[in-house]
Design a protein around this motif. Structure first.
Motif: not given
Length: 222
Positions: A107-121
């Motif tokens: 549940g809920g959301s996160a903001w990132n891109i499909e990359d293991d090295d991405t930032k995650n919000v």
């Protein structure tokens, strides 16, 4: 004599006009390819498709790692109108990073891109955090926090009013028309604020203000 004064004034006016033209030419001279004026604090926002001031439009973030110089540089995150994207304006990056919203399995959301090295919000305990590789880089700067309390000394019917502005590591208390700066200190159950004149401790919406050579007030936030 009048002619000489007139010529002098004319020269001064011409000089002023020349400076005015130069100042006008300099105004907006630092516009980027999008027309954003950097000297006025504007940056291009990809998610807003507009020139914005991140410190006005965004959520302020602070680094969890102290800078070598001791200076603290703020970062900002700006959401698109539908919150499908978030844009990170970080002090160590010349260009902002755009992350996409993804649903979390629990549940809920996160903001990132499909990359293991991405930032995650994501939001943790009601506050925004920016992570990378499982390590927290930035947290939301929630300060200053303004709080108004009312209370009594338990001995009289007099009602006291106390205003508090919580800064990072500091509580600025206004009591009886005087402002007191109380540095934060660690207690067994959390934090307190105090100096030689008064001490403030609390939890949730309740607090106790102990005044040296004065009353001890039991306070409730309005």
């Amino acid at each position: 004599m009048k002619v000489e004064c007139f010529l002098t004034m004319a020269c001064l006016l011409c000089g002023c006009a020349g400076n005015s033209d130069k100042n006008s030419a300099r105004t907006g001279a630092d516009r980027d390819e999008h027309g954003c004026i950097a000297s006025a604090g504007y940056q291009w926002s990809e998610v807003r498709q507009d020139c914005i001031r991140p410190f006005e439009e965004g959520v302020k973030l602070i680094s969890v790692a102290p800078a070598d110089s001791g200076a603290v540089y703020a970062a900002y995150m700006v959401f698109s109108a539908d919150s499908s994207q978030v844009e990170l304006f970080l002090p160590e990056k010349e260009e902002a990073e755009v992350l996409d919203r993804r649903a979390l399995p629990g549940g809920g959301s996160a903001w990132n891109i499909e990359d293991d090295d991405t930032k995650n919000v994501r939001m943790v305990d009601g506050e925004w955090v920016v992570e990378q590789r499982g390590k927290t880089l930035y947290i939301e700067d929630i300060y200053p926090i303004h709080a108004s309390f009312v209370g009594t000394d338990g001995k009289t019917e007099q009602a006291y009013r106390v205003e508090v502005v919580f800064e990072q590591d500091l509580a600025r208390v206004t009591f009886d028309g005087t402002v007191f700066d109380l540095p934060q200190y660690v207690t067994g159950s959390g934090y307190g604020y105090g100096n030689q004149m008064m001490d403030l401790r609390g939890k949730g919406s309740e607090a106790v203000l102990t005044i040296t050579d004065g009353p001890t007030l039991t306070l409730v936030e309005e």
